[in-house]
Each structure stands twice: as structure tokens, then as C-alpha cells.
Design an enzyme around this catalytic site. Structure first.
Site, PDB file in Angstrom:
ATOM      1  N   LYS A  48      -1.800  22.675  28.398  1.00 23.21           N
ATOM      2  CA  LYS A  48      -1.470  21.267  28.686  1.00 23.21           C
ATOM      3  C   LYS A  48      -1.545  20.896  30.171  1.00 23.21           C
ATOM      4  O   LYS A  48      -0.894  19.952  30.631  1.00 23.21           O
ATOM      5  CB  LYS A  48      -0.072  20.888  28.132  1.00 23.21           C
ATOM      6  CG  LYS A  48       0.186  21.268  26.696  1.00 23.21           C
ATOM      7  CD  LYS A  48      -0.992  21.116  25.788  1.00 23.21           C
ATOM      8  CE  LYS A  48      -1.361  19.696  25.475  1.00 23.21           C
ATOM      9  NZ  LYS A  48      -2.648  19.688  24.688  1.00 23.21           N
ATOM     10  N   HIS A 108      -6.037  30.728  28.236  1.00 21.90           N
ATOM     11  CA  HIS A 108      -4.683  30.449  28.729  1.00 21.90           C
ATOM     12  C   HIS A 108      -3.937  31.769  28.968  1.00 21.90           C
ATOM     13  O   HIS A 108      -2.734  31.756  29.247  1.00 21.90           O
ATOM     14  CB  HIS A 108      -3.868  29.665  27.699  1.00 21.90           C
ATOM     15  CG  HIS A 108      -4.361  28.281  27.402  1.00 21.90           C
ATOM     16  ND1 HIS A 108      -4.698  27.380  28.377  1.00 21.90           N
ATOM     17  CD2 HIS A 108      -4.544  27.638  26.211  1.00 21.90           C
ATOM     18  CE1 HIS A 108      -5.073  26.237  27.804  1.00 21.90           C
ATOM     19  NE2 HIS A 108      -4.992  26.367  26.498  1.00 21.90           N
ATOM     20  N   SER A 138       4.178  17.331  27.679  1.00 26.06           N
ATOM     21  CA  SER A 138       2.900  17.332  26.971  1.00 26.06           C
ATOM     22  C   SER A 138       2.890  18.433  25.898  1.00 26.06           C
ATOM     23  O   SER A 138       2.410  18.220  24.778  1.00 26.06           O
ATOM     24  CB  SER A 138       1.770  17.551  27.985  1.00 26.06           C
ATOM     25  OG  SER A 138       0.520  17.548  27.347  1.00 26.06           O
TER      26      SER A 138
HETATM   27  P1  A3P Z   1      -0.664  14.409  28.133  1.00 32.28           P
HETATM   28  O1  A3P Z   1      -0.140  15.023  26.878  1.00 32.28           O
HETATM   29  O2  A3P Z   1       0.363  14.334  29.226  1.00 32.28           O
HETATM   30  O3  A3P Z   1      -1.333  13.093  27.907  1.00 32.28           O
HETATM   31  P2  A3P Z   1      -5.056  20.519  27.921  1.00 32.28           P
HETATM   32  O4  A3P Z   1      -6.450  20.069  27.839  1.00 32.28           O
HETATM   33  O5  A3P Z   1      -4.819  21.593  28.931  1.00 32.28           O
HETATM   34  O6  A3P Z   1      -4.479  20.824  26.572  1.00 32.28           O
HETATM   35  O7  A3P Z   1      -4.198  19.310  28.530  1.00 32.28           O
HETATM   36  C1  A3P Z   1      -3.979  18.151  27.767  1.00 32.28           C
HETATM   37  C2  A3P Z   1      -3.352  17.133  28.681  1.00 32.28           C
HETATM   38  O8  A3P Z   1      -4.354  16.668  29.611  1.00 32.28           O
HETATM   39  C3  A3P Z   1      -2.883  15.908  27.918  1.00 32.28           C
HETATM   40  O9  A3P Z   1      -1.804  15.378  28.699  1.00 32.28           O
HETATM   41  C4  A3P Z   1      -4.124  15.024  27.989  1.00 32.28           C
HETATM   42  O10 A3P Z   1      -3.874  13.663  27.747  1.00 32.28           O
HETATM   43  C5  A3P Z   1      -4.533  15.279  29.444  1.00 32.28           C
HETATM   44  N1  A3P Z   1      -5.924  14.937  29.708  1.00 32.28           N
HETATM   45  C6  A3P Z   1      -7.018  15.279  29.002  1.00 32.28           C
HETATM   46  N2  A3P Z   1      -8.124  14.729  29.547  1.00 32.28           N
HETATM   47  C7  A3P Z   1      -7.713  14.024  30.632  1.00 32.28           C
HETATM   48  C8  A3P Z   1      -8.383  13.207  31.598  1.00 32.28           C
HETATM   49  N3  A3P Z   1      -9.694  13.008  31.551  1.00 32.28           N
HETATM   50  N4  A3P Z   1      -7.631  12.643  32.563  1.00 32.28           N
HETATM   51  C9  A3P Z   1      -6.305  12.829  32.629  1.00 32.28           C
HETATM   52  N5  A3P Z   1      -5.606  13.576  31.726  1.00 32.28           N
HETATM   53  C10 A3P Z   1      -6.309  14.175  30.747  1.00 32.28           C
END
Ligand code: A3P
Length: 293
Positions: A48, A108, A138
Site C-alpha cells: 500500500k 513486498h 490504506s
Molecule cells: P489509498 O488506499 O490511500 O488510496 P499499492 O499499489 O502499493 O497497493 O498502493 C495502493 C495505494 O496507492 C492506494 O492508496 C492507491 O489509491 C494508491 N495509488 C495507486 N496509484 C496511484 C497514483 N497514480 N497516484 C496516487 N496514488 C496511487
């Protein structure tokens, strides 16, 4: 053969003291046979923290900014997830075997569980860290929607588990610290989610330099645009809507949820925040990593 309904919320399984999603724990044995290639690039994050975001940025860079080429498959196929395993899906290792070089690989894993070949081969690493409170929030929503995780319980109990490192992949504190230290002996580009939010173009330019690519400014701007939260949220190749709702239920919480820095303020109570800060100060003592939260 396991059925999709069997993916529903199995308890975490501990490997060398690290709690993991049961299926991912089972994938670690076969991963011993994984061989890193000289031009592999590893994307490492605690869950996340912006993994999907930086994965899309890197695939767009590798494809010279050509969005059509990035539409060739969902992000989890274009950037195989090293330790991935779930009933009814190819494992990360199987997907990697089908992937042409140069490969982008997502993990991860904490260093104690990372296949040694990646360290021996001095595989370049792009690491993204995000502030602990936004990660916890998140992660809570992700636990609710992605049923390979155990039931998260209430937010109150989840934040306790997060602080204790009793969530999948264990301690956030240990993860961000050990990968930060690794950069002294290994090629690691250590990025921060909050910096990417503040100035994505600047951070993309750092990535370009690290991976040894150069692109015209117009293409860099095009990548900035197509990797924005809004664009990635509506793109089926990045928003995980290609995964069955038996496994990821976007009606509970979309994978592309808010994409903000500082969203933790909507969920943490004042008391939780004080307790978290006190615990954080102890766990991060002596570490020169600083986050903007
Ligand atoms: P939130 O749940 O706070 O919205 P991962 O890819 O490591 O699982 O992380 C997911 C998190 O990154 C989520 O956060 C998601 O919305 C956010 N995320 C994914 N793409 C993004 C982007 N282009 N810009 C900003 N945040 C992004």
C-alpha cells in the site's frame, strides 16, 4: 485442487517470524529456484505504498511512453509479483518464466525472505516508502476488500495489529528501515510516495536516470499524465478490476481508493494518533529516515 471460495480469508502463516498471506508463504519454497537475470529490475515496497503507481511508471518508461503497449495486459502480468500465489492463478514465478527480458519484478518481501539471487546479482531496486499512518489506513481498506487476507476486524484492532507487525509482511518499521540501510551496499533508488504526489515529474526523472533511460520531455509529460491517480483509476489495466470480485471486492473499497497523502486524518482518533506517535518514536529511534505525513 483449491477453489476460488477457498481463498476466503485464511489466517496468516509465519515464515521465519514474518506473517504472510497463506498462499504467498507457500510460494516461498519454489522461489528458491528463481534466478535473477542481469537486466532485471526489482520494485520493492511495503504493501500500500504506491507499488502499482511506480510499476505503471516503469512499464511506461520501458515501453518508451507508448500507452497502447502498456494496455497489452493488466499490471500484475506486465510486472510479475514474485511471491504471488492464489488458487486458480499462475504463480508469480510462472508469470516471470513467460516474461521477456528486461523484466520488471514486484515484491513486498522483507530482506530476510528475499531470494538471495537478487542480492548476489546486484539487481537494481526501486523502493517506494509511504508514511506509516496512510499505509495503515490504506492497508485496512485493502484487507476489507481483498479476501486473501484474514478478516481485518475493526479499525481499532487493525491499527494495533499494524503497530505490532501482526499484518501480512510484518513490521512496516523494519521494512522501511532495512531497505533504507541496503542502499549503502546495493543499487537502491529509495523514493517516497509523498514526493511523487508533490512533484511526479521530478521523481520520474530520478527513475529515468537510475534505470539509464532518457526520454524527450514531451514523453515524460505524457507519462506523468497517464500515471496520475485519475487516469490509473479508470484504466482497467491498472485498477485491478480485471480480478474477480470473489477475490477483490471493489464494492467494499476500490483498489484505487483515494490516492492522497494525509488521508489518515479521516480515520485516526486523537488518542490513536498520540499512541501511534509514541510507539513510532520508539520503533524508529536512531533511524535517519524522515517521512512527511
Ligand atoms: P489509498 O488506499 O490511500 O488510496 P499499492 O499499489 O502499493 O497497493 O498502493 C495502493 C495505494 O496507492 C492506494 O492508496 C492507491 O489509491 C494508491 N495509488 C495507486 N496509484 C496511484 C497514483 N497514480 N497516484 C496516487 N496514488 C496511487
Amino acid at each position: 485442487m483449491e477453489l476460488v471460495q477457498d481463498t476466503c480469508r485464511p489466517p496468516l502463516k509465519y515464515v521465519k517470524g514474518v506473517p504472510l498471506i497463506k498462499y504467498f508463504a507457500e510460494a516461498l519454497g519454489p522461489l528458491q529456484s528463481f534466478q535473477a537475470l542481469p537486466d532485471d529490475l526489482l520494485i520493492s515496497t511495503y504493501p500500500k505504498s504506491g507499488t502499482t503507481w511506480v510499476s505503471q511508471i516503469l512499464d511506461m518508461i520501458y515501453q518508451g511512453g507508448n500507452l497502447d503497449k502498456c494496455h497489452r495486459a493488466p499490471i500484475y502480468i506486465r510486472v510479475p509479483f514474485l511471491e504471488f500465489k492464489a488458487p486458480g492463478f499462475p504463480t508469480g514465478l510462472e508469470t516471470l518464466k513467460e516474461s521477456p527480458a528486461p523484466r520488471l519484478i514486484k515484491t513486498h518481501l522483507p530482506l530476510s525472505l528475499l531470494p538471495q539471487t537478487l542480492l548476489d546479482q546486484k539487481t537494481k531496486v526501486v523502493y517506494v516508502a509511504r508514511n506509516a499512518k496512510d499505509v495503515a489506513v490504506s492497508y485496512y481498506h485493502f484487507y476489507c476488500m481483498a479476501k486473501v487476507h484474514p478478516d481485518p476486524g475493526t479499525w481499532d484492532s487493525f491499527v494495533e495489529k499494524f503497530m505490532a507487525g501482526e499484518v501480512s509482511y510484518g513490521s512496516w518499521y523494519q521494512h522501511v528501515r532495512e531497505w533504507w540501510e541496503l542502499r549503502h551496499t546495493h543499487p537502491v533508488l529509495y523514493l517516497f510516495y509523498e514526493d511523487m504526489k508533490e512533484n511526479p515529474k521530478r521523481e520520474i526523472q530520478k527513475i529515468l536516470e537510475f534505470v539509464g533511460h532518457s526520454l524527450p520531455e514531451k514523453i515524460v509529460d505524457h507519462i506523468v499524465h497517464h500515471t496520475s491517480f485519475e487516469e490509473m483509476k479508470k484504466n482497467p489495466m491498472t485498477n485491478y478490476t480485471t480480478i474477480s470480485s470473489d477475490i477483490m471486492d471493489h464494492a467494499v473499497s476500490p483498489f484505487m481508493r483515494k490516492g492522497k497523502a494525509g488521508d489518515w486524518k479521516t480515520l485516526f482518533t486523537v488518542a490513536q494518533n498520540e499512541q501511534f506517535d509514541a510507539d513510532y518514536a520508539q520503533k524508529m529511534a536512531g533511524c535517519d529516515l524522515s517521512f512527511c505525513s
